[in-house]
Design a protein around this motif. Structure first.
Motif, PDB file in Angstrom:
ATOM      1  N   ILE A 267     117.667  53.209  39.675  1.00  8.74           N
ATOM      2  CA  ILE A 267     117.360  54.999  40.000  1.00  8.74           C
ATOM      3  C   ILE A 267     118.023  54.601  41.169  1.00  8.74           C
ATOM      4  N   LEU A 268     117.702  53.843  42.561  1.00  4.44           N
ATOM      5  CA  LEU A 268     118.608  52.430  43.648  1.00  4.44           C
ATOM      6  C   LEU A 268     120.220  52.985  43.391  1.00  4.44           C
ATOM      7  N   VAL A 269     120.626  52.107  42.353  1.00  2.13           N
ATOM      8  CA  VAL A 269     121.833  52.020  41.784  1.00  2.13           C
ATOM      9  C   VAL A 269     122.656  53.116  41.962  1.00  2.13           C
ATOM     10  N   LEU A 270     121.750  54.359  41.737  1.00  2.00           N
ATOM     11  CA  LEU A 270     122.969  55.297  41.966  1.00  2.00           C
ATOM     12  C   LEU A 270     123.159  56.211  42.214  1.00  2.00           C
ATOM     13  N   LYS A 271     122.567  55.776  43.554  1.00  2.00           N
ATOM     14  CA  LYS A 271     121.981  56.430  44.735  1.00  2.00           C
ATOM     15  C   LYS A 271     122.809  55.666  46.053  1.00  2.00           C
ATOM     16  N   VAL A 272     123.990  54.386  45.369  1.00  2.00           N
ATOM     17  CA  VAL A 272     123.798  53.851  46.689  1.00  2.00           C
ATOM     18  C   VAL A 272     125.517  53.760  47.128  1.00  2.00           C
ATOM     19  N   PHE A 273     125.113  53.861  48.304  1.00  2.00           N
ATOM     20  CA  PHE A 273     126.142  54.616  49.202  1.00  2.00           C
ATOM     21  C   PHE A 273     126.318  53.384  50.050  1.00  2.00           C
ATOM     22  N   ILE A 314     124.382  63.737  40.711  1.00  2.00           N
ATOM     23  CA  ILE A 314     124.034  62.460  41.425  1.00  2.00           C
ATOM     24  C   ILE A 314     122.514  62.572  40.696  1.00  2.00           C
ATOM     25  N   MET A 315     121.999  64.149  41.512  1.00  6.46           N
ATOM     26  CA  MET A 315     120.421  64.589  40.963  1.00  6.46           C
ATOM     27  C   MET A 315     120.712  64.507  39.323  1.00  6.46           C
ATOM     28  N   VAL A 316     121.761  65.159  38.379  1.00  5.14           N
ATOM     29  CA  VAL A 316     121.076  64.640  37.149  1.00  5.14           C
ATOM     30  C   VAL A 316     121.431  63.775  36.364  1.00  5.14           C
ATOM     31  N   LEU A 317     121.692  62.753  37.639  1.00  4.66           N
ATOM     32  CA  LEU A 317     121.692  61.457  36.284  1.00  4.66           C
ATOM     33  C   LEU A 317     120.718  60.730  37.250  1.00  4.66           C
ATOM     34  N   VAL A 318     119.702  60.521  38.064  1.00  2.00           N
ATOM     35  CA  VAL A 318     118.327  60.646  38.414  1.00  2.00           C
ATOM     36  C   VAL A 318     117.140  60.754  37.516  1.00  2.00           C
ATOM     37  N   ILE A 319     117.277  62.272  38.009  1.00  2.00           N
ATOM     38  CA  ILE A 319     115.849  62.865  36.749  1.00  2.00           C
ATOM     39  C   ILE A 319     115.667  61.840  35.966  1.00  2.00           C
ATOM     40  N   PRO A 320     116.598  62.126  34.836  1.00  2.00           N
ATOM     41  CA  PRO A 320     115.907  61.535  33.379  1.00  2.00           C
ATOM     42  C   PRO A 320     114.924  60.303  33.643  1.00  2.00           C
ATOM     43  N   ILE A 321     115.972  59.391  34.409  1.00  3.56           N
ATOM     44  CA  ILE A 321     115.652  58.124  34.424  1.00  3.56           C
ATOM     45  C   ILE A 321     113.830  57.836  35.094  1.00  3.56           C
ATOM     46  N   MET A 322     114.440  58.975  36.299  1.00  3.01           N
ATOM     47  CA  MET A 322     112.987  59.149  37.142  1.00  3.01           C
ATOM     48  C   MET A 322     111.688  59.529  36.317  1.00  3.01           C
ATOM     49  N   ILE A 323     112.075  61.088  35.606  1.00  3.96           N
ATOM     50  CA  ILE A 323     110.735  61.017  34.228  1.00  3.96           C
ATOM     51  C   ILE A 323     110.126  59.526  33.508  1.00  3.96           C
ATOM     52  N   TRP A 324     111.543  59.301  32.993  1.00  2.00           N
ATOM     53  CA  TRP A 324     110.736  58.403  32.134  1.00  2.00           C
ATOM     54  C   TRP A 324     109.989  56.699  32.962  1.00  2.00           C
ATOM     55  N   ASN A 325     110.362  56.953  34.104  1.00  2.00           N
ATOM     56  CA  ASN A 325     109.719  56.150  35.006  1.00  2.00           C
ATOM     57  C   ASN A 325     108.221  56.177  35.066  1.00  2.00           C
ATOM     58  N   ILE A 326     108.061  57.427  35.626  1.00  2.00           N
ATOM     59  CA  ILE A 326     107.007  57.915  35.915  1.00  2.00           C
ATOM     60  C   ILE A 326     106.359  57.663  35.152  1.00  2.00           C
ATOM     61  N   ARG A 327     106.259  58.137  33.294  1.00  2.00           N
ATOM     62  CA  ARG A 327     105.693  58.487  32.666  1.00  2.00           C
ATOM     63  C   ARG A 327     105.388  56.707  32.017  1.00  2.00           C
ATOM     64  N   ASN A 328     106.443  56.210  32.065  1.00  2.00           N
ATOM     65  CA  ASN A 328     106.241  54.575  31.574  1.00  2.00           C
ATOM     66  C   ASN A 328     105.078  53.774  32.603  1.00  2.00           C
ATOM     67  N   ALA A 329     104.915  53.995  34.064  1.00  2.00           N
ATOM     68  CA  ALA A 329     104.081  53.778  34.866  1.00  2.00           C
ATOM     69  C   ALA A 329     102.851  54.147  35.257  1.00  2.00           C
ATOM     70  N   THR A 330     102.725  55.391  34.423  1.00  2.00           N
ATOM     71  CA  THR A 330     101.053  55.978  34.087  1.00  2.00           C
ATOM     72  C   THR A 330     100.930  55.378  32.695  1.00  2.00           C
ATOM     73  N   LYS A 331     101.654  54.991  31.897  1.00  2.00           N
ATOM     74  CA  LYS A 331     100.578  54.790  30.363  1.00  2.00           C
ATOM     75  C   LYS A 331     100.523  53.294  31.268  1.00  2.00           C
ATOM     76  N   GLU A 332     101.066  52.443  31.474  1.00  2.00           N
ATOM     77  CA  GLU A 332     100.972  50.933  32.338  1.00  2.00           C
ATOM     78  C   GLU A 332      99.459  51.144  32.945  1.00  2.00           C
ATOM     79  N   MET A 333      99.976  52.223  34.398  1.00  2.00           N
ATOM     80  CA  MET A 333      98.268  52.143  34.503  1.00  2.00           C
ATOM     81  C   MET A 333      96.965  52.233  33.575  1.00  2.00           C
ATOM     82  N   GLU A 334      97.178  53.488  32.692  1.00  2.00           N
ATOM     83  CA  GLU A 334      95.991  54.089  32.199  1.00  2.00           C
ATOM     84  C   GLU A 334      95.141  52.819  31.286  1.00  2.00           C
ATOM     85  N   GLY A 335      96.949  52.056  30.604  1.00  2.00           N
ATOM     86  CA  GLY A 335      96.271  49.976  29.834  1.00  2.00           C
ATOM     87  C   GLY A 335      95.670  49.594  30.378  1.00  2.00           C
TER      88      GLY A 335
END
Length: 336
Positions: A267-273, A314-335
């Motif tokens: 996500i950071l790379v997609l926004k590199v400036f 840029i926003m369209v490219l970032v959003i799917p990765i961000m959603i996946w990241n949040i879901r994965n982090a949530t699963k990790e915390m539930e584990g």
């Protein structure tokens, strides 16, 4: 000193304002719906009301800030992307049609793709290796501190440091750039590294890898220490060597954390400036999407429509990765 004093006063005023807000709003709430000294249904009703309202007093400022600085800009950017240069006349999808037919935009997409391939993989790999190695030595915490230090430097500050490393002087003159000094020492010819098309992308990537390796190391080091000792001891008893333990025992148990680190850096790379702006300003075929958006939005007279269209991509490219990241982090915390 004047700037430092102003910064201290600003921080103190901000902290005091927050404390005053929370104290005053809670005081008003308790006066509007008192529960102390009351009994029976009225006290229970007031207590339920205050318990329902109080969390929103804490969340209110954050939600207001998110609305002003995140939600509104997203809506405004999408609206502007459908308008002309001045943001006044509706042009539909013309800005997006121009964008995909523009050579510089295609070059930016290509360069961002290179960054996506190299930076997250390299930063995560080096962070993982360093985390594993520093856990085995007595001065590991000192090493981690040194490796994490670039995270405290702004991207522009890091770019200035690496400008000195890549600095170029004409052949025959003294090289103040470390890289060219080494090249000349071994009999090579100095190069203006950041002006070499294609390869300059990798020289810029090194800066972000240098910064993000510390982030990856800290997160992965915590994940390593969360691996049960019993599994490692069992592997040792079964005759597994260090490489087998690392790749077959440790990494599978850390895969969720590795994925979170990888996608966060992605996500950071997609926004590199900042790095591109400070090092090359997008010249010599090093342009990336965020810098191209900045150029169209604020330079050359400003084209709000085209700049906003690039921002939407840029926003369209970032959003799917961000959603996946949040879901994965949530699963990790539930584990856990």
């Amino acid at each position: 000193m004047q700037q430092l004093l102003f910064a201290i006063i600003t921080m103190a005023a901000g902290v005091l304002a927050c404390a005053a807000y929370f104290f005053s709003t809670n005081w008003i709430l308790d006066r509007l719906f008192p529960s102390k000294g009351l009994t029976g249904p009225l006290a229970s009703r007031n207590l339920r009301i205050t318990n329902a309202i109080r969390p929103w007093l804490f969340l209110g400022p954050a939600l207001f800030s998110l609305t002003i600085y995140l939600i509104y800009p997203v809506i405004a950017s999408v609206w502007l992307s459908l308008h002309d240069r001045a943001g006044e006349n509706f042009v539909g999808l013309n800005n997006f049609i121009w964008m995909f037919n523009d050579g510089e935009f295609r070059q930016s997409i290509y360069n961002n793709f290179l960054w996506l391939l190299v930076v997250p993989a390299a930063a995560t790999f080096f962070g993982l290796i360093i985390a594993a190695l520093t856990d085995r030595i007595w001065w590991g915490n000192i090493a981690k501190t040194l490796i994490f230090m670039p995270m405290a430097i702004s991207f522009v500050g890091a770019s200035v440091i690496w400008k000195f490393i890549y600095d170029y002087r004409a052949a025959g003159t003294e090289q103040i750039g470390i890289l060219n000094a080494i090249v000349v020492y071994f009999g090579g010819t100095p190069e203006a590294w950041v002006t070499l098309p294609f390869w300059n992308n990798f020289f810029l990537m090194v800066i972000l890898i240098w910064i993000q390796t510390g982030f990856a190391m800290v997160i992965l080091s915590a994940a390593l220490r969360g691996i049960p000792e019993e599994t490692i001891e069992a592997a040792v008893i079964d005759g597994a060597n260090g490489f087998q333990i690392f790749f077959k025992i440790m990494i599978p148990q850390m895969w969720g954390t590795i994925a979170v680190v990888w996608t966060t850096i992605t996500i950071l790379v997609l926004k590199v400036f900042d790095i591109v702006l400070a090092m090359t300003n997008g010249q010599w075929q090093s342009q990336v999407l965020a810098n191209l958006m900045f150029d169209w939005m604020f330079r050359g007279g400003g084209d709000f429509g085209r700049g906003a269209a690039i921002a939407v991509i840029i926003m369209v490219l970032v959003i799917p990765i961000m959603i996946w990241n949040i879901r994965n982090a949530t699963k990790e915390m539930e584990g856990h």
